[in-house]
Design a protein around this motif. Structure first.
Motif, PDB file in Angstrom:
ATOM      1  N   ALA A 166       0.828  -1.209   0.000  1.00 23.91           N
ATOM      2  CA  ALA A 166       0.000   0.000   0.000  1.00 23.91           C
ATOM      3  C   ALA A 166       0.861   1.257   0.000  1.00 23.91           C
ATOM      4  CB  ALA A 166      -0.938  -0.007   1.202  1.00 23.91           C
ATOM      5  N   LEU A 167       1.927   1.250   0.793  1.00 23.08           N
ATOM      6  CA  LEU A 167       2.829   2.404   0.845  1.00 23.08           C
ATOM      7  C   LEU A 167       3.519   2.633  -0.490  1.00 23.08           C
ATOM      8  CD1 LEU A 167       4.082   4.623   2.539  1.00 23.08           C
ATOM      9  CD2 LEU A 167       5.818   3.003   3.275  1.00 23.08           C
ATOM     10  N   LEU A 168       3.962   1.557  -1.127  1.00 23.77           N
ATOM     11  CA  LEU A 168       4.596   1.685  -2.444  1.00 23.77           C
ATOM     12  C   LEU A 168       3.614   2.231  -3.473  1.00 23.77           C
ATOM     13  CD1 LEU A 168       6.729  -1.577  -2.546  1.00 23.77           C
ATOM     14  CD2 LEU A 168       7.555   0.764  -2.297  1.00 23.77           C
ATOM     15  N   PHE A 169       2.362   1.807  -3.397  1.00 22.31           N
ATOM     16  CA  PHE A 169       1.352   2.312  -4.313  1.00 22.31           C
ATOM     17  C   PHE A 169       1.138   3.811  -4.112  1.00 22.31           C
ATOM     18  CE2 PHE A 169      -3.112   3.350  -5.220  1.00 22.31           C
ATOM     19  CZ  PHE A 169      -3.140   3.025  -6.570  1.00 22.31           C
ATOM     20  N   ILE A 170       1.061   4.242  -2.858  1.00 23.52           N
ATOM     21  CA  ILE A 170       0.878   5.669  -2.563  1.00 23.52           C
ATOM     22  C   ILE A 170       2.058   6.476  -3.067  1.00 23.52           C
ATOM     23  CG2 ILE A 170       0.757   7.350  -0.680  1.00 23.52           C
ATOM     24  CD1 ILE A 170      -0.901   5.240   0.857  1.00 23.52           C
ATOM     25  N   ILE A 171       3.266   5.985  -2.840  1.00 23.49           N
ATOM     26  CA  ILE A 171       4.460   6.694  -3.303  1.00 23.49           C
ATOM     27  C   ILE A 171       4.481   6.792  -4.819  1.00 23.49           C
ATOM     28  CG2 ILE A 171       6.982   6.545  -3.456  1.00 23.49           C
ATOM     29  CD1 ILE A 171       6.906   5.392  -0.592  1.00 23.49           C
ATOM     30  N   ALA A 172       4.053   5.729  -5.501  1.00 20.56           N
ATOM     31  CA  ALA A 172       4.034   5.745  -6.967  1.00 20.56           C
ATOM     32  C   ALA A 172       3.030   6.761  -7.509  1.00 20.56           C
ATOM     33  CB  ALA A 172       3.713   4.350  -7.501  1.00 20.56           C
ATOM     34  N   SER A 216       9.621  24.406   9.620  1.00 22.25           N
ATOM     35  CA  SER A 216       9.989  22.998   9.464  1.00 22.25           C
ATOM     36  C   SER A 216       9.348  22.374   8.223  1.00 22.25           C
ATOM     37  CB  SER A 216       9.566  22.201  10.700  1.00 22.25           C
ATOM     38  OG  SER A 216       8.154  22.083  10.771  1.00 22.25           O
ATOM     39  N   TYR A 217       8.530  23.139   7.503  1.00 22.29           N
ATOM     40  CA  TYR A 217       7.822  22.648   6.311  1.00 22.29           C
ATOM     41  C   TYR A 217       8.804  22.207   5.237  1.00 22.29           C
ATOM     42  CZ  TYR A 217       4.957  22.886   2.073  1.00 22.29           C
ATOM     43  OH  TYR A 217       4.329  22.606   0.888  1.00 22.29           O
ATOM     44  N   SER A 218       8.592  21.008   4.701  1.00 22.12           N
ATOM     45  CA  SER A 218       9.409  20.478   3.613  1.00 22.12           C
ATOM     46  C   SER A 218       8.498  19.738   2.638  1.00 22.12           C
ATOM     47  CB  SER A 218      10.471  19.534   4.174  1.00 22.12           C
ATOM     48  OG  SER A 218      11.146  18.881   3.121  1.00 22.12           O
ATOM     49  N   LEU A 219       8.348  20.267   1.433  1.00 20.85           N
ATOM     50  CA  LEU A 219       7.466  19.674   0.431  1.00 20.85           C
ATOM     51  C   LEU A 219       8.037  18.354  -0.059  1.00 20.85           C
ATOM     52  CD1 LEU A 219       4.900  20.093  -1.293  1.00 20.85           C
ATOM     53  CD2 LEU A 219       6.366  21.172  -3.008  1.00 20.85           C
ATOM     54  N   GLN A 220       7.195  17.318  -0.093  1.00 21.62           N
ATOM     55  CA  GLN A 220       7.601  15.997  -0.560  1.00 21.62           C
ATOM     56  C   GLN A 220       7.001  15.674  -1.927  1.00 21.62           C
ATOM     57  OE1 GLN A 220       9.818  14.120   1.440  1.00 21.62           O
ATOM     58  NE2 GLN A 220       9.849  16.144   2.371  1.00 21.62           N
ATOM     59  N   GLY A 221       5.810  16.204  -2.200  1.00 27.28           N
ATOM     60  CA  GLY A 221       5.157  15.960  -3.489  1.00 27.28           C
ATOM     61  C   GLY A 221       3.905  16.806  -3.599  1.00 27.28           C
ATOM     62  N   TRP A 222       3.422  16.996  -4.822  1.00 31.09           N
ATOM     63  CA  TRP A 222       2.234  17.804  -5.016  1.00 31.09           C
ATOM     64  C   TRP A 222       1.554  17.431  -6.325  1.00 31.09           C
ATOM     65  CZ3 TRP A 222       2.104  21.561  -9.036  1.00 31.09           C
ATOM     66  CH2 TRP A 222       3.314  21.783  -9.685  1.00 31.09           C
ATOM     67  N   THR A 251      -3.208  19.069  -4.008  1.00 24.00           N
ATOM     68  CA  THR A 251      -2.867  18.121  -2.959  1.00 24.00           C
ATOM     69  C   THR A 251      -1.374  18.223  -2.693  1.00 24.00           C
ATOM     70  OG1 THR A 251      -4.636  16.644  -3.657  1.00 24.00           O
ATOM     71  CG2 THR A 251      -2.912  15.695  -2.256  1.00 24.00           C
ATOM     72  N   LEU A 252      -1.023  18.479  -1.438  1.00 23.32           N
ATOM     73  CA  LEU A 252       0.371  18.600  -1.031  1.00 23.32           C
ATOM     74  C   LEU A 252       0.713  17.482  -0.064  1.00 23.32           C
ATOM     75  CD1 LEU A 252       0.480  22.416  -0.150  1.00 23.32           C
ATOM     76  CD2 LEU A 252       1.246  21.346  -2.259  1.00 23.32           C
ATOM     77  N   GLU A 253       1.863  16.863  -0.257  1.00 20.18           N
ATOM     78  CA  GLU A 253       2.407  15.948   0.743  1.00 20.18           C
ATOM     79  C   GLU A 253       3.678  16.598   1.240  1.00 20.18           C
ATOM     80  OE1 GLU A 253       4.008  11.441   1.149  1.00 20.18           O
ATOM     81  OE2 GLU A 253       2.066  11.791   0.219  1.00 20.18           O
ATOM     82  N   TYR A 254       3.783  16.721   2.558  1.00 22.82           N
ATOM     83  CA  TYR A 254       4.892  17.472   3.142  1.00 22.82           C
ATOM     84  C   TYR A 254       5.271  16.900   4.502  1.00 22.82           C
ATOM     85  CZ  TYR A 254       0.987  19.551   5.649  1.00 22.82           C
ATOM     86  OH  TYR A 254      -0.145  19.721   6.411  1.00 22.82           O
ATOM     87  N   LYS A 255       6.468  17.252   4.930  1.00 21.30           N
ATOM     88  CA  LYS A 255       6.914  16.932   6.280  1.00 21.30           C
ATOM     89  C   LYS A 255       6.953  18.232   7.061  1.00 21.30           C
ATOM     90  CE  LYS A 255       9.780  12.900   5.423  1.00 21.30           C
ATOM     91  NZ  LYS A 255      11.121  12.316   5.549  1.00 21.30           N
ATOM     92  N   ALA A 256       6.514  18.160   8.310  1.00 17.65           N
ATOM     93  CA  ALA A 256       6.558  19.319   9.200  1.00 17.65           C
ATOM     94  C   ALA A 256       6.474  18.818  10.629  1.00 17.65           C
ATOM     95  CB  ALA A 256       5.413  20.282   8.904  1.00 17.65           C
ATOM     96  N   LYS A 257       6.948  19.640  11.545  1.00 16.40           N
ATOM     97  CA  LYS A 257       6.863  19.277  12.962  1.00 16.40           C
ATOM     98  C   LYS A 257       5.435  19.478  13.451  1.00 16.40           C
ATOM     99  CE  LYS A 257      11.643  20.213  14.194  1.00 16.40           C
ATOM    100  NZ  LYS A 257      12.548  20.997  15.030  1.00 16.40           N
ATOM    101  N   ASN A 258       4.971  18.532  14.283  1.00 13.34           N
ATOM    102  CA  ASN A 258       3.641  18.651  14.868  1.00 13.34           C
ATOM    103  C   ASN A 258       3.720  19.446  16.183  1.00 13.34           C
ATOM    104  OD1 ASN A 258       4.624  16.845  16.775  1.00 13.34           O
ATOM    105  ND2 ASN A 258       3.496  15.101  15.974  1.00 13.34           N
ATOM    106  N   GLN A 266       2.619  14.518   6.206  1.00 14.69           N
ATOM    107  CA  GLN A 266       1.198  14.791   6.169  1.00 14.69           C
ATOM    108  C   GLN A 266       0.764  15.067   4.736  1.00 14.69           C
ATOM    109  OE1 GLN A 266      -0.086  17.363   9.599  1.00 14.69           O
ATOM    110  NE2 GLN A 266       2.125  17.697   9.713  1.00 14.69           N
ATOM    111  N   ARG A 267      -0.527  14.927   4.492  1.00 14.88           N
ATOM    112  CA  ARG A 267      -1.091  15.240   3.175  1.00 14.88           C
ATOM    113  C   ARG A 267      -2.281  16.152   3.383  1.00 14.88           C
ATOM    114  NH1 ARG A 267      -2.247  10.317  -0.351  1.00 14.88           N
ATOM    115  NH2 ARG A 267      -0.009  10.453  -0.559  1.00 14.88           N
TER     116      ARG A 267
END
Length: 89
Positions: A10-16, A53-59, A67-74, A82-83
């Protein structure tokens, strides 16, 4: 073991499904899509506890939906992927 394999698949599918954003605006990305992405990023950053701390991973852009996928501190200061899906004009 079976659950782990299913989770990995499932994770590989999401990343693809996430587009590659390593290039800075390829020829297939229009100015309006980049503008919508910037608007969505501004909205997301305004809601974060640690916006630096925002770092964009994909969009991805679909019409006026970004739709943004990013890393950030909670709130606890722990980095989390997060997405968010944002509607922009």
């Amino acid at each position: 073991m079976k659950e782990t394999i299913i989770a990995v698949i499932a994770l590989l599918f999401i990343i693809a499904m996430i587009p590659d954003c390593s290039s800075s605006g390829g020829s297939s990305t229009s100015n309006s899509e980049r503008s919508k992405k910037r608007q969505a990023e501004k909205i997301v950053k305004s809601q974060l506890n640690y916006p630096s701390s925002y770092s964009l991973q994909g969009w991805a852009v679909d019409g006026n939906t970004v739709t943004l996928e990013y890393k950030a501190k909670n709130a606890f200061g722990m980095e989390k992927t997060q997405r968010s899906t944002i509607y922009v004009d």
